[in-house]
Each structure stands twice: as C-alpha cells, then as structure tokens.
Design an enzyme around this catalytic site. Structure first.
Site, mmCIF file in Angstrom:
data_model
loop_
_atom_site.group_PDB
_atom_site.id
_atom_site.type_symbol
_atom_site.label_atom_id
_atom_site.label_comp_id
_atom_site.label_asym_id
_atom_site.label_seq_id
_atom_site.Cartn_x
_atom_site.Cartn_y
_atom_site.Cartn_z
ATOM 1 N N CYS A 93 -11.399 3.262 -0.527
ATOM 2 C CA CYS A 93 -10.050 3.716 -0.151
ATOM 3 C C CYS A 93 -9.694 2.978 1.131
ATOM 4 C CB CYS A 93 -10.072 5.231 0.074
ATOM 5 S SG CYS A 93 -8.576 5.878 0.830
ATOM 6 N N CYS B 219 -3.775 -1.096 -1.988
ATOM 7 C CA CYS B 219 -4.097 0.314 -2.243
ATOM 8 C C CYS B 219 -5.111 0.419 -3.378
ATOM 9 C CB CYS B 219 -2.805 1.029 -2.627
ATOM 10 S SG CYS B 219 -3.010 2.757 -2.994
ATOM 11 N N ASP C 276 0.861 -1.182 0.000
ATOM 12 C CA ASP C 276 0.000 0.000 0.000
ATOM 13 C C ASP C 276 0.898 1.233 0.000
ATOM 14 O OD1 ASP C 276 -2.429 1.562 0.304
ATOM 15 O OD2 ASP C 276 -1.823 1.888 2.375
ATOM 16 N N SER C 277 0.274 2.396 -0.194
ATOM 17 C CA SER C 277 1.024 3.644 -0.125
ATOM 18 C C SER C 277 1.470 3.957 1.306
ATOM 19 C CB SER C 277 0.147 4.779 -0.651
ATOM 20 O OG SER C 277 -1.076 4.808 0.069
ATOM 21 N N HIS D 277 -8.418 3.697 3.851
ATOM 22 C CA HIS D 277 -8.670 4.314 5.155
ATOM 23 C C HIS D 277 -10.146 4.343 5.542
ATOM 24 C CE1 HIS D 277 -4.634 5.626 4.296
ATOM 25 N NE2 HIS D 277 -4.537 6.291 5.425
ATOM 26 N N GLU E 83 -5.601 9.393 9.606
ATOM 27 C CA GLU E 83 -4.223 9.254 10.101
ATOM 28 C C GLU E 83 -3.996 10.091 11.358
ATOM 29 O OE1 GLU E 83 -1.115 9.064 7.242
ATOM 30 O OE2 GLU E 83 -2.245 7.612 6.053
HETATM 31 N N1 DGL Z 1 -4.073 3.807 0.028
HETATM 32 C C1 DGL Z 1 -4.726 4.850 -0.724
HETATM 33 C C2 DGL Z 1 -5.956 4.261 -1.433
HETATM 34 O O1 DGL Z 1 -6.523 3.268 -1.010
HETATM 35 C C3 DGL Z 1 -5.130 6.016 0.158
HETATM 36 C C4 DGL Z 1 -3.968 6.837 0.652
HETATM 37 C C5 DGL Z 1 -3.224 7.524 -0.452
HETATM 38 O O2 DGL Z 1 -3.741 8.472 -1.090
HETATM 39 O O3 DGL Z 1 -2.101 7.112 -0.725
HETATM 40 O O4 DGL Z 1 -6.375 4.775 -2.433
#
Ligand code: DGL
Length: 278
Positions: free
Chosen positions: A191, A80, A17-18, A193, A159
């Site tokens: 997403c 992600c 993931d990011s 989060h 976050e």
């Molecule tokens: N992990 C990203 C997503 O699910 C969200 C956080 C980001 O923008 O990197 O799209």
C-alpha cells in the site's frame, strides 16, 4: 532521433493515486529518473479507494486517465496499489500509451527474494481481496506460500503523521503477529502509505524478514519500460517549464503540506480540478 520522437521523450509521465500516498512512488521516480517530468494527480476528494468496489475504482481510474491525457503524458504509472490490483488489467487493454502499476513489480521482486518460499503481503482490504499479489507471485513461483493481511488502520495513522508512535506500534504488532507466526522471510508493503512505516514495521518484523517496497521496484521497472519503448528523456529537463506538476480533486493545501513533508523539495503549487468533469 526525429523532432517528433524528441518531443515525445520530453513529455511528462502521468502518476496517479487515491490521494497523498502515491507521492512515495513519485519520490522514487524523481530519485531514479531525474530527467523525467511528472504530472501527479491525487484523488483527495474520493480517497480512500482501499474499501471500494472494482466498478467504482474502474470509473475513477478512467476519469483520471482522461484527465492525464489532457496533460500530454507519454506513459502512466498507477501508483495506487488498490487501483493497480482492481483496474489495471482492463485499462491496459484500452490504452494506446504504456501503463504500469505497482503490484506486479513488487510481487516479482518478492518472489525472487524469498529463500524459505514464505511471503507475507500487507495492503488495503480491496487489494488483499483481489489476491493479485498472491497470484502474481505464484505465477512466477508456484511453490511459494503467500500469507495476506489487510491493515486498514495504517492509512489514517500515516496521514495523521503518527509514524513512530506507541499507538501505531500497538496496531502494527497486532496486524503483523499472525503473519510473523507463519515464519515468513519476505514482507511486501503493498500500500502506498506503508513505506512510510518502514522502520517501525522493520523493527517489529526483525532483521531476518526482507521488506519489499513496490514503489522502489516500480521506479526501476519504469526505467526499463521507457528504454524499451524508446521514450526515455535522455536530455536534461526543459528549462523554464515546471518539471513536476501536482493536481488534486480537493484539499489542495493539506496535500501540499503532506507532500512537502515527504518529497526532497518543497512544491510551490497544487491545483484543484473537478475530476467528475472527465
Ligand atoms: N493508495 C491506496 C493504496 O495503495 C491506499 C489509500 C486508499 O485506501 O485509498 O492501496
């Protein structure tokens, strides 16, 4: 089963993931597939992905996959949503091990869940602009109308730990008001989060709207994929080896704190690596 096949089944699943958000996906995999080992990579130095271009996300994803391959993974989950929406199709063509993203499992379940054929999707700007959720839903059910909304403020609020906070509620009400006016009966939390805001979003959307968590659907799809490919670990996790290993590109301590707040157990170590070397 030959010795080699047995060894393959015992190899870990790579999840990336990011940053921290993909832990919501790792958590579902841990719950659903307790025999599987995981190597998780969070690109904490280069987060967010949600506002970046396809070329950049592709370059980052290639580097991360090269790193995960050094860890001997048998399959990869792109946790992600943004990377799943922008990079997965191209990566899939080049890879010789199974790979799964979070967008298609979430979209398929939403298409099956809607009764009034009206689905809402909330996600990052890049995921929304890719329209992959909408396309996947309409491939399966062409008569479904999909309403999309980018909610960029949700990631920093989560976050910050403001999961049940008046500020987050105000932001959520503003983001969701247009979608809810469209009479949707299903809403995809598109997403990583957003499942952490599930109760708040559920209260605002009301009981008549079904919330779809792609993380949960991905863990179930992963189970089917491992069985189909005959690479599921049917034995117990090998003793004496760390079942879950975590790597990041920056801020390992911050990652560890966040991970310990959402995973069902406390992680001991998070290793920082230089992802640009891959
Ligand atoms: N992990 C990203 C997503 O699910 C969200 C956080 C980001 O923008 O990197 O799209």
């Amino acid at each position: 089963m030959t010795h080699l096949e047995q060894k393959t089944c015992e190899m870990p699943i790579g999840v990336f993931d990011s940053g921290v958000g993909g832990l919501t996906v790792a958590r579902e995999i841990m719950r659903n597939l307790p025999n599987e080992r995981i190597v998780y990579f969070g690109d904490t130095a280069r987060v967010p992905y949600g506002s970046k271009s396809k070329d950049t996300i592709l370059r980052y994803s290639h580097q991360i996959i090269r790193f995960l391959r050094t860890q001997g993974v048998k399959a990869i989950v792109v946790a992600c949503n943004t990377a799943s929406a922008l990079a997965l199709d191209e990566i899939e063509r080049e890879l010789d091990i199974p790979i799964l993203g979070v967008v298609r499992p979430g979209a398929r379940v939403a298409a099956a869940a809607t009764s009034n054929r009206r689905i809402g999707v909330i996600a990052t700007e890049s995921t929304i602009n890719s329209h992959l959720y909408r396309r996947t839903i309409q491939e399966q059910s062409p008569d479904v109308i999909v309403f999309e909304k980018a909610c960029p403020l949700f990631v920093p609020l989560v976050e910050e730990g403001w999961l049940d906070d008046p500020v987050t509620r105000e932001v959520a009400e503003r983001y969701l008001s247009d979608l809810l006016r469209q009479d949707i009966d299903t809403l995809i939390l598109g997403c990583t989060h957003y499942p952490l805001l599930r109760s708040l979003i559920g209260e605002i959307a009301g009981g008549q709207v079904t919330l779809v968590n792609p993380a949960y659907e991905t863990a179930r799809e992963l189970e089917r994929l491992l069985e189909r490919e005959h690479i599921a670990n049917t034995g117990a996790k090998a003793p004496g080896r760390e079942p879950y290993r975590f790597f990041v590109s920056d801020a390992a301590d911050k990652f560890k704190r966040f991970a310990n707040s959402i995973l069902p157990y406390d992680i001991e170590t998070t290793r920082k690596i230089n992802i640009e070397e891959y």
